[in-house]
Design a protein around this motif. Structure first.
Motif, PDB file in Angstrom:
ATOM      1  N   THR A   4       0.448  -1.424   0.238  1.00  0.00           N
ATOM      2  CA  THR A   4       0.127  -0.182   0.118  1.00  0.00           C
ATOM      3  C   THR A   4       0.989   1.354  -0.094  1.00  0.00           C
ATOM      4  N   LEU A   5       0.251   2.286  -0.149  1.00  0.00           N
ATOM      5  CA  LEU A   5       0.751   3.311  -0.461  1.00  0.00           C
ATOM      6  C   LEU A   5       0.099   4.320   0.327  1.00  0.00           C
ATOM      7  N   PRO A   6       0.461   5.353   1.096  1.00  0.00           N
ATOM      8  CA  PRO A   6      -0.063   6.341   2.258  1.00  0.00           C
ATOM      9  C   PRO A   6      -1.252   7.404   0.719  1.00  0.00           C
ATOM     10  N   LEU A   7      -2.818   6.968   1.341  1.00  0.00           N
ATOM     11  CA  LEU A   7      -3.552   7.658   1.036  1.00  0.00           C
ATOM     12  C   LEU A   7      -4.153   7.202  -1.014  1.00  0.00           C
ATOM     13  N   ALA A   8      -3.787   6.080  -0.765  1.00  0.00           N
ATOM     14  CA  ALA A   8      -3.484   5.112  -2.262  1.00  0.00           C
ATOM     15  C   ALA A   8      -3.851   3.670  -2.882  1.00  0.00           C
ATOM     16  N   PRO A   9      -4.541   3.433  -3.187  1.00  0.00           N
ATOM     17  CA  PRO A   9      -4.808   2.640  -3.306  1.00  0.00           C
ATOM     18  C   PRO A   9      -4.441   1.386  -3.462  1.00  0.00           C
ATOM     19  N   GLN A  10      -4.943   0.115  -2.475  1.00  0.00           N
ATOM     20  CA  GLN A  10      -4.136  -1.613  -2.174  1.00  0.00           C
ATOM     21  C   GLN A  10      -3.733  -2.034  -3.344  1.00  0.00           C
ATOM     22  N   PHE A  11      -2.855  -2.570  -3.654  1.00  0.00           N
ATOM     23  CA  PHE A  11      -1.747  -3.176  -5.187  1.00  0.00           C
ATOM     24  C   PHE A  11      -1.876  -5.009  -4.511  1.00  0.00           C
ATOM     25  N   TYR A  12      -1.817  -5.771  -5.156  1.00  0.00           N
ATOM     26  CA  TYR A  12      -1.506  -6.989  -4.379  1.00  0.00           C
ATOM     27  C   TYR A  12      -0.897  -7.775  -5.695  1.00  0.00           C
ATOM     28  N   VAL A  13      -0.252  -8.837  -5.445  1.00  0.00           N
ATOM     29  CA  VAL A  13       0.075  -9.606  -7.029  1.00  0.00           C
ATOM     30  C   VAL A  13      -0.348 -11.228  -7.085  1.00  0.00           C
ATOM     31  N   THR A  14      -0.518 -11.287  -8.299  1.00  0.00           N
ATOM     32  CA  THR A  14      -1.772 -12.969  -8.131  1.00  0.00           C
ATOM     33  C   THR A  14      -0.651 -13.920  -8.289  1.00  0.00           C
ATOM     34  N   ALA A  15      -1.025 -14.952  -8.101  1.00  0.00           N
ATOM     35  CA  ALA A  15       0.343 -16.045  -7.824  1.00  0.00           C
ATOM     36  C   ALA A  15       0.202 -16.566  -9.093  1.00  0.00           C
ATOM     37  N   PRO A  16       1.881 -16.590  -9.600  1.00  0.00           N
ATOM     38  CA  PRO A  16       2.596 -17.810 -10.912  1.00  0.00           C
ATOM     39  C   PRO A  16       1.322 -18.276 -11.625  1.00  0.00           C
ATOM     40  N   GLN A  17       2.058 -18.125 -12.228  1.00  0.00           N
ATOM     41  CA  GLN A  17       0.540 -19.298 -13.108  1.00  0.00           C
ATOM     42  C   GLN A  17       1.178 -19.497 -14.799  1.00  0.00           C
ATOM     43  N   PRO A  18       0.925 -20.594 -15.921  1.00  0.00           N
ATOM     44  CA  PRO A  18       1.581 -19.993 -17.123  1.00  0.00           C
ATOM     45  C   PRO A  18       0.948 -19.423 -17.947  1.00  0.00           C
ATOM     46  N   CYS A  19       2.420 -18.725 -18.699  1.00  0.00           N
ATOM     47  CA  CYS A  19       2.193 -17.442 -19.423  1.00  0.00           C
ATOM     48  C   CYS A  19       1.808 -17.931 -20.607  1.00  0.00           C
TER      49      CYS A  19
END
Length: 272
Positions: A4-19
Motif C-alpha cells: 500500500t501507499l499512503p492515501l492510495a489504492p491497495q495493490f496486490y500480486v497474483t500467484a504465478p501461473q503458466p504464461c
C-alpha cells in the motif's frame, strides 16, 4: 501479499501461473481494485502507465524474471495505413458500426462462443458461461461502449469490441469476431476502425493491450504504424520490433514494493 501507499489504492500480486503467450514461462500480475467515485480518474492515470482494465480490476504484468509484455498503443496522428491495411478497409466497407451501452446480448454471446471455440479453445476464457460473459461486458465503473459490426446485407453480427473511453484515447478491452471470415481480417479491421473513431473524436491514442515480442499471437500489433510501447516507465516509439527481445533474466523486473512506489497516482483530493 499486499502493498500500500499512503492515501492510495491497495495493490496486490497474483500467484504465478503458466504464461499464455510464451511457452515455459510463468506470469504474475500486479493489480488493484477499480471502484468508488474516483474510478475514472484512477483508470485514466494507470492506463497511461501500462495498466489494463478487466471488469473492476486494473492490472499490469509483473512477472518474476521476465519483462516481455509491453503495453501498446497507437499514436493516431502518426498512423498511416499500409497497402494491406487499405485492402482490409475496402473489403469491409459493407459493415455497419453501432455503438451501444455496455449491455450483453444473446447474439454477442453466441459470436463470443464461436470465436473462443475456434481461436482460443484452450485459453483461460474457454469455459466462460453466459453469466460470466455478461459480467465482463456490464461490470464497468467507467465510461465504456460495446461497438458492434454487422453485415449491411444480411444484418448478421460479425464483430464486437468492448471499448473504454479514456481521457486520451480508446482502450480496446476485448474484441471478438466471426473466425470463418479470414479473408476479411476482422481483427485488424476492428483496430483500423477504432483509429478512425478516435480521430473523429479528437482522441490521440488507441490502446491495444499488450504486445509480446516472440509471441506469434501478438505479432500483428507491430504491423500498425505509430505504435508505441510502455517500457522503463515511459512510452516510446516501437521502431524496429527486433530490438525488443523477450529476455528471461532474474533482474528483468523490479521488486514489487519498488514498482508500487514508482506508480504515479492522481490527487483525488483536489477540489474537495
Amino acid at each position: 501479499m499486499r502493498h500500500t501507499l499512503p492515501l492510495a489504492p491497495q495493490f496486490y500480486v497474483t500467484a504465478p501461473q503458466p504464461c499464455p503467450y510464451l511457452d515455459g514461462r510463468m506470469e504474475r500480475k500486479l493489480f488493484t481494485a477499480l471502484q468508488g467515485d474516483d474510478a475514472t480518474t484512477l483508470n485514466n492515470a494507470l492506463s497511461q502507465q501500462g495498466f489494463r482494465r478487466s471488469q473492476n480490476v486494473l492490472y499490469r504484468p509483473s512477472c518474476t524474471d521476465c519483462s516481455a509484455c509491453l503495453s501498446a498503443r497507437i499514436d493516431v496522428s502518426r498512423f498511416t495505413p499500409s497497402k494491406s491495411q487499405k485492402r482490409i478497409l475496402r473489403r469491409n466497407r459493407h459493415l455497419q458500426r453501432r455503438a451501444t451501452s455496455p449491455w450483453a446480448t444473446e447474439d454477442q454471446y453466441a459470436l463470443f462462443r464461436t470465436y473462443l471455440d475456434s481461436r482460443h479453445a484452450d485459453g483461460g476464457m474457454a469455459d466462460m458461461d453466459v453469466f460470466e460473459f455478461a459480467a465482463m461486458i456490464e461490470e464497468t465503473p467507467i465510461r465504456s461502449r460495446v461497438i458492434e459490426y454487422t453485415d449491411d446485407v444480411s444484418g448478421e453480427l460479425i464483430g464486437v469490441s468492448l471499448t473504454d473511453v479514456l481521457e486520451d484515447g480508446l482502450s480496446m478491452v476485448y474484441s471478438f469476431f466471426t473466425p470463418e471470415l479470414q479473408r476479411q481480417s476482422l481483427g485488424t479491421y476492428l483496430i483500423l476502425d477504432h483509429i478512425e473513431i478516435a480521430r473523429e473524436a479528437g482522441l490521440p491514442y488507441v490502446y491495444l493491450g499488450y504486445w509480446v515480442p516472440g509471441s506469434p499471437k501478438m505479432g500483428y500489433k507491430a504491423k500498425f504504424s505509430g505504435l508505441e510501447v510502455y517500457t522503463a516507465g515511459n512510452w516510446q516509439r516501437l521502431g524496429d520490433p527486433e530490438i525488443f527481445a523477450a529476455s528471461l533474466h532474474p533482474l528483468s523486473t523490479d521488486p514489487i514494493a519498488e514498482q508500487v512506489a514508482n506508480i504515479s497516482l492522481p490527487d483525488t483530493r483536489a477540489g474537495r
